[in-house]
Scaffold this motif. Structure first.
Motif, short mmCIF file in Angstrom:
data_model
loop_
_atom_site.label_atom_id
_atom_site.label_comp_id
_atom_site.label_asym_id
_atom_site.label_seq_id
_atom_site.Cartn_x
_atom_site.Cartn_y
_atom_site.Cartn_z
N ARG A 256 0.82 -1.21 0.00
CA ARG A 256 0.00 0.00 0.00
C ARG A 256 0.86 1.27 0.00
O ARG A 256 0.49 2.28 0.57
N GLY A 258 3.60 1.67 1.50
CA GLY A 258 4.45 1.77 2.68
C GLY A 258 5.67 0.87 2.55
O GLY A 258 5.92 0.33 1.47
N ALA A 260 5.92 3.75 5.29
CA ALA A 260 6.24 5.18 5.33
C ALA A 260 6.57 5.71 3.94
O ALA A 260 7.58 6.38 3.74
N HIS A 261 5.73 5.40 2.95
CA HIS A 261 5.86 5.89 1.57
C HIS A 261 7.11 5.39 0.86
O HIS A 261 7.46 5.91 -0.19
N GLU A 264 5.87 4.16 -2.39
CA GLU A 264 4.80 4.96 -2.99
C GLU A 264 5.13 5.22 -4.46
O GLU A 264 6.25 5.62 -4.79
N TRP A 269 -0.39 6.97 -4.96
CA TRP A 269 -0.60 8.30 -4.34
C TRP A 269 -1.85 8.96 -4.89
O TRP A 269 -2.57 9.65 -4.17
#
Lengths: 315, 470
Positions: A256, A258, A260-261, A264, A269
């Motif tokens: 997803r 993560g 913490a991005h 990403e 996004w």
């Protein structure tokens, strides 16, 4: 003549007076092209135009819709997560291209050199991963990467001198690369087949001529084979880059975006902006940017294809 | 017959085909017209009920209630069911259109119900709902569905009106595995349903569990929301639940970057550094975490009282569950930071059902209210508890159910929460969506070594920005 036949004859006479041959030809063209054009306009052009429009508004999905002009575009410059996502997409594109170019080309050479029956087997085997749904592939690799019972860590655990196993999808420093491998695994076969098709179309007489002239294998490949594969290379480059910017399933299912991005990408996004944060206008703006990125890549492909003047652009 | 270019069959074959195709399309277009929906009491018109219950006991209970409602009233109920991941986008897209459901599952909080209230997508049930039912819903539950009209941030306002009915009020505790606790030599009596375990005492317990060879705390945070539960506990125990809400809404002089929060979050981070929290927290799913916890791999599992349905999914039918093998304590508190934290409990309102404005526009207002009243009525609401194992928000009905040990355990946690000095809600319901995203990512970053100050500063900055845009 029955009344029905008289009616039909009258209608045909009337129509034949109105319709000249050219009008009839145009109508026939419209009739054949029309349905596809209708669907293209309805399901591509209209949504794209609507997307552009929505990017100029602030809208959460319910309630009022407020015109904000280019505010979302201005906000993009301060959106560090979006910048990070674009950087991740670039990394995906570059790493995938290296594999799709060099490794896939190497595999294509190997497959071409193999016996006929083996070649058919390899062609099928290489295409099998591509036949799987990306979501299913993502779930399968999630289990492989599982830190507790996944195949990779279970294997590493029994090897000597390895004190701790990596947390493949939980360590921000390696999670992105762990997922890039998944995409490469699924699509390298496709690129190999593309290279193989290109290799098969190389003019054997030129290779023979080079051999007669005393060129070695490497020289032959470098100066005779590779130049003829330029259209394929362009296709692989563009296909890889466009696909890398549009990738979503692996990164959404496995992490997803993560931890913490760290994984990403643009599409995750965009999804989060639209549906988790209810910023449809902002998400539309990001989608517009993504559209322009892929549009520019498509233009590059077209121009490069025009220059080479061969089937590369047509691919 | 005249022979035109293209064949004398132009009209006979192609022409007829064209006419037939056009007529067919015209016929289809005619069939797609909206039904005329003007029946005021909805009799004969199906009500749309949307929820996330795609399977399990709660799904069966909802089917049962809908069937009973139809038998009693003659009004059909149609379900729209979506998985949790799809539900919010589907609902957001539908609200405000003519395909909006009449009633639907939603969550409290400014970005969930609050947004729906502010956008006039749901109606006030004050003075519309059966007062005999409303009076029996617990006060903490009712408080969480109060808003002032048009004010997204007026969540829980005493001047607010009730905009939805919460069917359940789950609590969030730190569940423990009895076998692991016993094997680690922890005195269970000290932690059993206790809310006064101090932080130092808790870390000593964790050390003891770790030395016994177990993971003290198991969390699976790939979905990002599970770790937010103990994080909310930590923050509330550092400054109080009311203060959290005031900071989230910009109503306090305090900030998330204050020393008490920084110290508390640093302590939470240390749990991972000391390996009291599983190392793979960011790579482990919630399902895997509960399996490890139940299979005696870990001692504590912070989760809501819905944990029973999770445990049922990993154990065999004849294996022990709650409370034989699994029981709870409340989150440890920080006596040096906020000693009243021992008297605050984590509780939320859940399965909230409002009545949509679309239902009113269709003339379904009365029948939809009747359906929601039906869900909450005596004789039926008990099914959520008895068959669905859900902590219903009507304490007066609990004794009507032949309670299992699970019900008794969950019931006791609910009683403790209701009787506590104060209760607090999950931060991901309290904050606006942008800060929620920052919080989720920030918690994952904590376990990667990001300093607590930095994480909390990012969170506070996001809160401030989002409040400016509301």
């Amino acid at each position: 003549m029955s009344i029905h036949e008289k009616f039909v004859t009258l209608v045909q006479l009337r129509i034949s007076k109105i319709l000249t041959d050219s009008i009839r030809k145009k109508l026939r063209t419209v009739g054949f092209v029309g349905p596809a054009t209708f669907f293209y306009i309805a399901f591509f052009v209209v949504p794209t135009v609507a997307l552009f429009g929505l990017s100029l508004f602030r809208y959460s999905g319910i309630g009022e819709i407020e015109f904000v002009g280019l505010q979302h575009y201005q906000a993009f410059f301060g959106d560090t997560i979006a910048h990070r996502a674009i950087w991740h997409n670039l990394q995906i594109a570059l790493i995938s291209f290296i594999f799709n170019f060099f490794v896939a080309l190497g595999l294509a050479f190997m497959v071409k050199k193999s016996y006929d029956r083996l070649r058919q087997f390899f062609q099928t085997a290489l295409l099998l991963p591509m036949a799987m749904m990306p979501v299913a592939v993502a779930f399968a690799w999630m289990y492989l990467y599982n830190p507790s019972y996944g195949f990779f860590n279970a294997t590493l655990e029994i090897l000597p001198y390895i004190e701790s196993q990596p947390i493949w999808l939980g360590d921000p420093s390696i999670a992105l690369y762990a997922i890039i491998i998944v995409g490469i695994w699924q699509w390298i076969g496709f690129n190999t087949i593309i290279w193989l098709a290109g290799l098969t179309s190389v003019d054997e007489s030129l290779i023979e001529a080079a051999r007669i002239d005393g060129a070695g294998k490497i020289q032959t490949v470098r100066y005779v084979v590779l130049p003829q594969l330029k259209p394929i290379a362009i296709f692989v480059f563009i296909f890889t880059f466009i696909g890398s910017f549009r990738t979503f399933e692996y990164y959404w299912v496995m992490t997803r975006g993560g931890p913490a991005h760290a994984t990403e990408v643009m599409v995750t996004w965009i999804y989060k902006s639209a549906f988790d944060q209810s910023m449809l206008g902002y998400a539309a703006m990001l989608s517009v940017l993504l559209f322009f990125i892929t549009f520019i890549l498509a233009i590059v492909n077209y121009k490069l294809g025009e220059k080479t003047g061969s089937q590369g652009a047509k691919l | 017959m005249p022979n035109h270019k293209g064949g004398s069959q132009w009209l006979n074959r192609r022409g007829y085909l064209s006419l037939a195709g056009s007529a067919g399309i015209a016929g289809l277009a005619g069939c797609l017209g909206d039904d005329d929906d003007t029946n005021d009491n909805g009799a004969g018109m199906a009500l749309e009920w949307w929820n996330i219950w795609t399977g399990g006991a709660i799904h069966d209970v909802s089917e049962e209630i809908a069937t009973a409602f139809t038998e009693d009233t003659g009004i059909e109920v149609e379900f729209g069911r979506f998985g949790l991941g799809d539900y919010r986008p589907q609902l957001r897209n539908a609200l405000g259109t003519d395909v909006a459901p009449d009633t639907f599952f939603t969550w409290p909080g400014p970005d969930r119900m609050g947004r729906e209230v502010a956008a006039d997508q749901v109606i006030s049930l004050e003075d519309r709902f059966d007062s005999s039912i409303l009076d029996n819903i617990s006060e903490p539950a009712k408080q969480r569905v109060r808003f002032e009209p048009d004010d997204q941030l007026s969540w829980g306002s005493e001047d607010g009106e009730i905009f939805g009915i919460p069917l359940t009020t789950p609590t969030i505790q730190w569940w423990y595995n009895r076998d692991v606790i016993d094997d680690a030599g922890i005195e269970e009596g000290r932690i059993h349903h206790a809310g006064d375990v101090g932080w130092d005492e808790f870390t000593d317990i964790c050390e003891q569990i770790k030395e016994a060879g177990y993971t003290p705390i198991q969390i699976g945070n790939t979905a990002q929301w599970p770790a937010q539960l103990p994080f909310t506990d930590i923050m509330a125990k550092a400054g109080g639940g009311d203060l959290l809400k005031e900071i989230a809404f910009g109503e306090a002089d305090a900030a998330f970057t204050d020393d008490n929060f920084v110290e508390a979050v640093s302590s939470f981070q240390e749990l991972h550094e000391e390996e009291y929290i599983n190392r793979d927290i960011n790579a482990l799913s919630n399902d895997d975490a509960i399996s490890i916890f139940y299979d005696d791999g870990a001692a504590f599992f912070p989760m809501g009282s819905w944990v029973n349905s999770m445990i049922e999914g990993v154990k065999e039918e004849d294996e022990p569950g709650i409370p034989e093998k699994i029981d709870y304590m409340w989150a440890p508190f920080f006596p040096d930071l906020y000693d009243e934290g021992a008297e605050e409990r984590f509780l939320m309102a859940d399965y909230v059902h409002p009545v949509s404005q679309a239902a009113v526009d269709r003339g379904h207002e009365d029948s939809t209210i009747e359906l929601v009243e039906y869900m909450c009525s005596e004789g039926l609401m008990e099914k959520f508890l008895e068959d669905g194992d859900q902590p219903i928000s009507r304490p007066d009905l609990w004794d009507n159910v032949d309670q299992t040990p699970v019900h008794e355990t969950v019931g006791e946690s609910l009683n403790q929460a209701v009787e506590a000095d104060n209760t607090y809600d999950p931060l991901d319901l309290t904050l606006l969506p942008a800060p929620v995203e920052v919080m989720y990512a920030g918690i994952q970053e904590l376990f990667d070594g990001t300093p607590a100050e930095e994480m909390l500063q990012n969170l506070q900055d996001s809160v401030d920005e989002s409040l400016e845009e509301v």
